[in-house]
Motif scaffolding. Sequence first.
Motif, PDB file in Angstrom:
ATOM      1  N   LEU A 266      49.221  40.467  11.732  1.00  0.00           N
ATOM      2  CA  LEU A 266      49.477  38.755  11.638  1.00  0.00           C
ATOM      3  C   LEU A 266      49.327  38.630   9.851  1.00  0.00           C
ATOM      4  CD1 LEU A 266      48.115  37.160  14.754  1.00  0.00           C
ATOM      5  CD2 LEU A 266      50.541  36.948  13.871  1.00  0.00           C
ATOM      6  N   LEU A 267      48.284  39.173   9.568  1.00  0.00           N
ATOM      7  CA  LEU A 267      48.151  38.907   7.781  1.00  0.00           C
ATOM      8  C   LEU A 267      48.544  39.541   6.728  1.00  0.00           C
ATOM      9  CD1 LEU A 267      44.033  38.311   8.220  1.00  0.00           C
ATOM     10  CD2 LEU A 267      45.915  36.504   8.176  1.00  0.00           C
ATOM     11  N   GLN A 268      49.786  40.667   7.248  1.00  0.00           N
ATOM     12  CA  GLN A 268      50.201  41.501   6.311  1.00  0.00           C
ATOM     13  C   GLN A 268      50.792  40.762   5.288  1.00  0.00           C
ATOM     14  OE1 GLN A 268      52.554  44.649   8.379  1.00  0.00           O
ATOM     15  NE2 GLN A 268      53.296  45.419   6.379  1.00  0.00           N
ATOM     16  N   ASP A 269      51.679  39.798   5.474  1.00  0.00           N
ATOM     17  CA  ASP A 269      52.161  39.076   4.312  1.00  0.00           C
ATOM     18  C   ASP A 269      51.143  38.407   3.425  1.00  0.00           C
ATOM     19  OD1 ASP A 269      51.622  37.104   6.110  1.00  0.00           O
ATOM     20  OD2 ASP A 269      53.700  36.155   6.376  1.00  0.00           O
ATOM     21  N   CYS A 270      50.033  37.755   3.894  1.00  0.00           N
ATOM     22  CA  CYS A 270      49.203  37.288   3.255  1.00  0.00           C
ATOM     23  C   CYS A 270      48.267  38.486   2.080  1.00  0.00           C
ATOM     24  CB  CYS A 270      48.084  36.505   3.925  1.00  0.00           C
ATOM     25  SG  CYS A 270      48.750  35.257   4.989  1.00  0.00           S
ATOM     26  N   LEU A 271      48.324  39.525   2.856  1.00  0.00           N
ATOM     27  CA  LEU A 271      47.520  40.598   1.969  1.00  0.00           C
ATOM     28  C   LEU A 271      48.273  41.605   1.060  1.00  0.00           C
ATOM     29  CD1 LEU A 271      44.928  41.415   4.858  1.00  0.00           C
ATOM     30  CD2 LEU A 271      44.496  39.948   2.806  1.00  0.00           C
ATOM     31  N   SER A 272      49.687  41.178   1.143  1.00  0.00           N
ATOM     32  CA  SER A 272      50.664  42.142   0.458  1.00  0.00           C
ATOM     33  C   SER A 272      51.488  41.091  -0.319  1.00  0.00           C
ATOM     34  CB  SER A 272      51.368  43.209   1.430  1.00  0.00           C
ATOM     35  OG  SER A 272      52.092  42.528   2.220  1.00  0.00           O
ATOM     36  N   GLY A 273      52.307  42.008  -1.312  1.00  0.00           N
ATOM     37  CA  GLY A 273      53.333  41.137  -1.856  1.00  0.00           C
ATOM     38  C   GLY A 273      52.873  40.424  -2.857  1.00  0.00           C
ATOM     39  N   ASP A 274      53.302  39.080  -2.735  1.00  0.00           N
ATOM     40  CA  ASP A 274      52.885  37.912  -3.464  1.00  0.00           C
ATOM     41  C   ASP A 274      51.748  37.162  -2.854  1.00  0.00           C
ATOM     42  OD1 ASP A 274      54.658  38.554  -5.497  1.00  0.00           O
ATOM     43  OD2 ASP A 274      56.507  37.394  -4.274  1.00  0.00           O
ATOM     44  N   GLY A 275      51.478  37.580  -1.736  1.00  0.00           N
ATOM     45  CA  GLY A 275      49.903  37.002  -1.248  1.00  0.00           C
ATOM     46  C   GLY A 275      48.972  36.717  -1.849  1.00  0.00           C
ATOM     47  N   LYS A 276      48.242  35.629  -1.531  1.00  0.00           N
ATOM     48  CA  LYS A 276      46.813  35.540  -2.233  1.00  0.00           C
ATOM     49  C   LYS A 276      45.815  35.358  -1.060  1.00  0.00           C
ATOM     50  CE  LYS A 276      48.715  35.763  -6.252  1.00  0.00           C
ATOM     51  NZ  LYS A 276      48.600  37.219  -7.343  1.00  0.00           N
ATOM     52  N   ALA A 277      44.698  35.870  -1.316  1.00  0.00           N
ATOM     53  CA  ALA A 277      43.468  35.830  -0.149  1.00  0.00           C
ATOM     54  C   ALA A 277      42.271  35.305  -0.730  1.00  0.00           C
ATOM     55  CB  ALA A 277      43.713  37.168   0.687  1.00  0.00           C
ATOM     56  N   LEU A 278      41.584  34.543   0.057  1.00  0.00           N
ATOM     57  CA  LEU A 278      40.286  34.053  -0.376  1.00  0.00           C
ATOM     58  C   LEU A 278      39.525  34.229   0.904  1.00  0.00           C
ATOM     59  CD1 LEU A 278      38.363  32.580  -2.575  1.00  0.00           C
ATOM     60  CD2 LEU A 278      39.246  30.458  -1.524  1.00  0.00           C
ATOM     61  N   MET A 279      38.301  34.620   0.791  1.00  0.00           N
ATOM     62  CA  MET A 279      37.390  34.774   1.811  1.00  0.00           C
ATOM     63  C   MET A 279      36.080  33.868   1.793  1.00  0.00           C
ATOM     64  SD  MET A 279      35.738  37.888   3.722  1.00  0.00           S
ATOM     65  CE  MET A 279      37.064  38.660   4.292  1.00  0.00           C
ATOM     66  N   MET A 280      35.610  33.072   2.712  1.00  0.00           N
ATOM     67  CA  MET A 280      34.918  32.314   2.363  1.00  0.00           C
ATOM     68  C   MET A 280      33.828  32.776   3.635  1.00  0.00           C
ATOM     69  SD  MET A 280      36.197  28.466   1.824  1.00  0.00           S
ATOM     70  CE  MET A 280      37.636  28.737   2.969  1.00  0.00           C
ATOM     71  N   VAL A 281      32.386  33.021   3.317  1.00  0.00           N
ATOM     72  CA  VAL A 281      31.529  33.563   4.388  1.00  0.00           C
ATOM     73  C   VAL A 281      30.335  32.495   4.562  1.00  0.00           C
ATOM     74  CG1 VAL A 281      29.928  35.398   4.649  1.00  0.00           C
ATOM     75  CG2 VAL A 281      31.894  35.884   3.384  1.00  0.00           C
ATOM     76  N   ASN A 282      30.056  32.371   5.676  1.00  0.00           N
ATOM     77  CA  ASN A 282      28.857  31.790   6.331  1.00  0.00           C
ATOM     78  C   ASN A 282      27.861  32.443   7.025  1.00  0.00           C
ATOM     79  OD1 ASN A 282      30.116  29.038   5.967  1.00  0.00           O
ATOM     80  ND2 ASN A 282      31.275  29.367   7.841  1.00  0.00           N
ATOM     81  N   TYR A 283      26.447  32.417   6.486  1.00  0.00           N
ATOM     82  CA  TYR A 283      25.445  33.045   6.807  1.00  0.00           C
ATOM     83  C   TYR A 283      24.298  32.547   7.006  1.00  0.00           C
ATOM     84  CZ  TYR A 283      24.053  33.072   1.897  1.00  0.00           C
ATOM     85  OH  TYR A 283      23.510  32.960   0.523  1.00  0.00           O
ATOM     86  N   SER A 284      23.400  32.801   7.771  1.00  0.00           N
ATOM     87  CA  SER A 284      22.012  32.049   8.244  1.00  0.00           C
ATOM     88  C   SER A 284      20.998  32.528   7.165  1.00  0.00           C
ATOM     89  CB  SER A 284      21.371  32.503   9.508  1.00  0.00           C
ATOM     90  OG  SER A 284      20.381  32.054   9.926  1.00  0.00           O
ATOM     91  N   PRO A 285      20.251  31.551   6.655  1.00  0.00           N
ATOM     92  CA  PRO A 285      19.027  31.866   5.813  1.00  0.00           C
ATOM     93  C   PRO A 285      17.722  32.239   6.494  1.00  0.00           C
ATOM     94  CG  PRO A 285      19.337  29.399   6.210  1.00  0.00           C
ATOM     95  CD  PRO A 285      20.411  30.072   6.935  1.00  0.00           C
TER      96      PRO A 285
END
Length: 232
Positions: free
Chosen positions: A196-215
Amino acid sequence: MLQSSCALRDKGWTCSLTVSVVELYNEEPRDLLAASGTAAQEREKMQFSKDALPLKISFSNGSVSVGGLSYEPLLGACVSDGMRQLRELLSRSNRARTTASTQMNSVSSRSHVLFMLNVDLRNPADGTVLQGGLRLVDLAGSERLARTGTLNDAARLKESVNINKSLSCLADVFCALGRKGKNNHVPYRNSKRTLLLQDCLSGDGKALMMVNYSPTEASQQETMCSLRFPNQ
């Protein structure tokens, strides 16, 4: 994006915005905007009906398409109208999402959810056509069975295994993209989510990941795993 589309309409462009929301529950896609009833009722139908999941994911010409998926148009004449409609769609899809109680979370998400906003811009004056989109993905966190208490619950165990497997497949895609040139094969098809994410992770797609974690100190292992994952 809604504000930009309204500004372009004022300049003579025709702008079409459509929204879809897909849930991947145990690696099977569900249309959350078409789902009726509660998530528990939907799960029950899924277990007894082989025809409950007609969605088919495909990739061609650099774009992902999902056959059978519903697309809701954003028809607001201004930004406030569009945002109000968008909130209603998100609320509707959230009510149909699959959740369950574990020892870590009373309303734990048991799936991955993908929000898709598609944009189609056309300028009648010169025939220009521009197409693009925004994808927002809830990856769902990696689960340690001992902490969630799902080891002896067959349904929760199956969900946990599929969540963790999907995250591993995404990591494999990241690694393959990082060494592209040495090995041109990127295993998008190993998971419905990476497909489902192939067009976002290839070609002209740009990806940004935001991570939530517990302190908390008790969550130190999960925190380190969470930080290592996007480092790939």
